[in-house]
Motif scaffolding. Structure first.
Motif, mmCIF file in Angstrom:
data_model
loop_
_atom_site.group_PDB
_atom_site.id
_atom_site.type_symbol
_atom_site.label_atom_id
_atom_site.label_comp_id
_atom_site.label_asym_id
_atom_site.label_seq_id
_atom_site.Cartn_x
_atom_site.Cartn_y
_atom_site.Cartn_z
ATOM 1 N N ARG A 1 31.656 -4.909 33.158
ATOM 2 C CA ARG A 1 33.047 -4.449 33.048
ATOM 3 C C ARG A 1 33.575 -4.542 31.625
ATOM 4 N NH1 ARG A 1 36.412 -5.674 38.577
ATOM 5 N NH2 ARG A 1 34.693 -5.355 40.035
ATOM 6 N N ALA A 2 33.026 -5.456 30.847
ATOM 7 C CA ALA A 2 33.443 -5.565 29.450
ATOM 8 C C ALA A 2 32.746 -4.546 28.558
ATOM 9 C CB ALA A 2 33.158 -6.977 28.935
ATOM 10 N N GLY A 3 31.811 -3.768 29.115
ATOM 11 C CA GLY A 3 31.098 -2.772 28.321
ATOM 12 C C GLY A 3 30.117 -3.376 27.346
ATOM 13 N N LEU A 4 29.490 -4.483 27.732
ATOM 14 C CA LEU A 4 28.614 -5.220 26.817
ATOM 15 C C LEU A 4 27.172 -5.258 27.317
ATOM 16 C CD1 LEU A 4 31.034 -8.189 26.030
ATOM 17 C CD2 LEU A 4 30.564 -6.181 24.602
ATOM 18 N N VAL A 5 26.767 -4.264 28.097
ATOM 19 C CA VAL A 5 25.408 -4.244 28.633
ATOM 20 C C VAL A 5 24.383 -4.151 27.510
ATOM 21 C CG1 VAL A 5 23.776 -2.898 30.021
ATOM 22 C CG2 VAL A 5 26.096 -3.320 30.867
ATOM 23 N N ARG A 6 24.610 -3.286 26.552
ATOM 24 C CA ARG A 6 23.650 -3.144 25.441
ATOM 25 C C ARG A 6 23.604 -4.412 24.590
ATOM 26 N NH1 ARG A 6 21.645 1.690 23.967
ATOM 27 N NH2 ARG A 6 21.691 1.074 21.770
ATOM 28 N N HIS A 7 24.720 -5.064 24.395
ATOM 29 C CA HIS A 7 24.739 -6.309 23.628
ATOM 30 C C HIS A 7 23.927 -7.388 24.352
ATOM 31 C CE1 HIS A 7 28.296 -3.951 22.572
ATOM 32 N NE2 HIS A 7 28.309 -4.557 21.411
ATOM 33 N N ALA B 1 23.775 0.640 34.112
ATOM 34 C CA ALA B 1 23.825 -0.756 33.662
ATOM 35 C C ALA B 1 22.570 -1.560 33.986
ATOM 36 C CB ALA B 1 25.047 -1.452 34.260
ATOM 37 N N TYR B 2 21.633 -1.035 34.772
ATOM 38 C CA TYR B 2 20.406 -1.790 35.035
ATOM 39 C C TYR B 2 19.567 -1.887 33.766
ATOM 40 C CZ TYR B 2 21.265 -1.422 40.053
ATOM 41 O OH TYR B 2 21.809 -1.518 41.307
ATOM 42 N N LEU B 3 18.989 -3.070 33.564
ATOM 43 C CA LEU B 3 18.129 -3.316 32.414
ATOM 44 C C LEU B 3 16.728 -3.687 32.892
ATOM 45 C CD1 LEU B 3 20.603 -5.490 30.310
ATOM 46 C CD2 LEU B 3 20.110 -3.050 30.015
ATOM 47 N N ARG C 1 20.468 -9.173 22.999
ATOM 48 C CA ARG C 1 20.343 -10.630 22.893
ATOM 49 C C ARG C 1 19.054 -11.126 23.546
ATOM 50 N NH1 ARG C 1 24.785 -14.957 25.158
ATOM 51 N NH2 ARG C 1 25.979 -14.212 23.344
ATOM 52 N N HIS C 2 18.659 -10.515 24.671
ATOM 53 C CA HIS C 2 17.542 -11.037 25.455
ATOM 54 C C HIS C 2 16.278 -10.184 25.373
ATOM 55 C CE1 HIS C 2 19.929 -14.215 27.252
ATOM 56 N NE2 HIS C 2 20.883 -13.346 27.496
ATOM 57 N N GLY C 3 16.234 -9.251 24.436
ATOM 58 C CA GLY C 3 15.026 -8.453 24.261
ATOM 59 C C GLY C 3 14.733 -7.527 25.427
ATOM 60 N N LEU C 4 15.778 -6.983 26.048
ATOM 61 C CA LEU C 4 15.630 -6.100 27.191
ATOM 62 C C LEU C 4 15.858 -4.650 26.765
ATOM 63 C CD1 LEU C 4 17.777 -8.228 29.685
ATOM 64 C CD2 LEU C 4 15.294 -8.331 29.339
ATOM 65 N N TRP C 5 15.671 -3.723 27.688
ATOM 66 C CA TRP C 5 15.961 -2.332 27.411
ATOM 67 C C TRP C 5 16.650 -1.673 28.601
ATOM 68 C CZ3 TRP C 5 10.861 -4.153 27.727
ATOM 69 C CH2 TRP C 5 10.116 -3.755 28.848
ATOM 70 N N GLN C 6 17.283 -0.546 28.336
ATOM 71 C CA GLN C 6 17.957 0.209 29.380
ATOM 72 C C GLN C 6 16.984 1.173 30.050
ATOM 73 O OE1 GLN C 6 21.356 1.629 26.795
ATOM 74 N NE2 GLN C 6 22.524 1.086 28.641
ATOM 75 N N LEU C 7 17.219 1.425 31.345
ATOM 76 C CA LEU C 7 16.474 2.466 32.050
ATOM 77 C C LEU C 7 17.080 3.837 31.771
ATOM 78 C CD1 LEU C 7 16.058 0.718 35.528
ATOM 79 C CD2 LEU C 7 14.489 0.680 33.576
ATOM 80 N N ASP C 8 18.394 3.834 31.565
ATOM 81 C CA ASP C 8 19.136 5.058 31.280
ATOM 82 C C ASP C 8 20.361 4.644 30.478
ATOM 83 O OD1 ASP C 8 19.638 8.115 32.516
ATOM 84 O OD2 ASP C 8 21.474 7.040 32.010
#
Length: 387
Positions: free
Chosen positions: A280-286, A301-303, A290-297
């Motif tokens: 909700r804060a719009g911080l999914v990419r942040h 919001a799923y990583l 931080r944790h070395g993850l990536w987005q599916l799309d």
């Protein structure tokens, strides 16, 4: 709506006779099965005040899961619904440490209790005399309380905090900030030039509060509880959005001042569903960076990643493929899945309806993540794990 308390009710509930009667009523089950009997006992205990006694006991029982040390508190139903859970109130209060602070919508005092533990001095005010009388009971005799309109400043040189009412007289939730009591923009105008914090519902459109220097979303044990709009000296320099995640093991926070560089890739070994406050804060990419993850799309919001962050519920990937209901049913049968958690984001799928149509049978359980990767509906079959 609950029982409507009067000042006479509050005076009675605080008296020795009222406290004794509350103890007697508190010993009753007050369940649906025992309702008629228990009301009869309460009526004999206090013919004129039995409704106030029963309501107070029921509200105190509800408060146990929300407020610390509230066994002897007084509430109205609306006040308890809007009261801040103790861990969240404590988290918010810490920004006022060492300051003089005025809670201009103090209600029954839940936030005042948290503020009094860290602030230099606290003032509480409200227009409702019944809630002020309850706050006197809840906060103790030394707490400074005033009857005052939140839109007419009654203090100087203090930081200000407010929690506008967000329900109408029928108990229906209000969503537009101009319908809050007091209205959000009028509250900001009344304290322009003062350090101000305003608690809001987490679903608010933050574009309606351009005067807020920092917006913080707060979750507690996986549930998003509130948004707080911070201004001026209460805001964090360089930060406009923050997510704070509180849980039994502690808390952590992330802001838009952190890097947000993360790639977009196909599912890896794990799927991570970020905490709702982060989303909700719009911080999914942040959070991903931080944790070395990536987005599916980029819009979902799923990583994913090879190693999930510690202390979360993550999902180990078993397989992923183009989603059709038929293909999913075949996969679930092959894995012997009889119990299925369905998570959906980006697709028009109702989990409960789908679950019935899948006709699950088998000894195992799993989670399926249904989402969109680009224009392709995708099903990711996983097993949930606590990291």
């Amino acid at each position: 709506m609950g029982y409507t308390f009067s000042l006479d009710d509050v005076a009675y509930l605080r008296s020795d006779a009222g406290c004794a009667a509350l103890s007697e009523v508190a010993a009753l089950p007050l369940t649906p099965a025992s309702h008629l009997h228990d009301i009869g006992v309460a009526r004999k205990t206090s013919p004129d005040r039995f409704a106030a006694l029963v309501e107070t006991v029921l509200l105190r029982r509800r408060a146990q899961s929300k407020l610390d040390g509230a066994d002897g508190w007084l509430f109205t139903d609306d006040a308890l619904q809007q009261a801040t859970a103790s861990p969240v109130a404590g988290h918010r209060a810490r920004r006022f440490a060492g300051r003089d602070v005025h809670d201009v919508t103090c209600s029954v005092g839940a936030d005042l209790v948290a503020l009094s533990q860290v602030a230099a001095r606290c003032i509480g005010s409200d227009l409702d005399p019944v809630r002020l009388a309850m706050a006197r009971n809840n906060c103790g005799p030394d707490q400074l309380l005033l009857k005052a309109d939140a839109l007419k400043p009654a203090s100087r040189a203090t930081a200000v905090t407010a929690d506008p009412a967000r329900r109408d007289s029928a108990g229906r939730r209000k969503w537009h900030p101009s319908d809050f009591v007091p209205p959000l923009d009028e509250l900001a105008d009344a304290y322009a030039g003062r350090d101000l914090a305003v608690k809001c519902a987490p679903g608010i459109d933050f574009a309606v509060a351009p005067w807020a220097d920092e917006v913080e979303l707060v979750s507690l044990d996986g549930q998003v509880r509130e948004a707080c709009l911070w201004t001026r000296g209460l805001a964090t320099p360089g930060v406009t959005r923050r997510a704070s995640v509180l849980h039994g093991r502690g808390e952590w926070t992330i802001t838009d001042a952190e890097p947000d560089d993360c790639p977009v890739r196909a599912p890896g070994e794990w799927i991570i569903d970020p905490d709702g406050a982060v989303v909700r804060a719009g911080l999914v990419r942040h959070y991903a960076a931080r944790h070395g993850l990536w987005q599916l799309d980029e819009r979902i919001a799923y990583l994913s990643g090879d190693t999930p962050p510690p202390g979360i519920r993550a999902f180990r990937v078993l397989e992923h493929a183009h989603y059709t209901e038929k293909a999913l049913r075949t996969s679930l049968r092959a894995h012997g899945i009889g119990r299925l958690e369905i998570l959906v984001r980006g697709l028009d799928v109702d989990p409960n309806t789908l679950r019935k149509r899948l006709k699950l049978a088998g000894p195992d359980e799993a989670t399926v993540v249904l989402t969109r990767i680009g224009s392709r509906p995708t099903a990711v079959l996983c097993r949930a794990t606590r990291t």
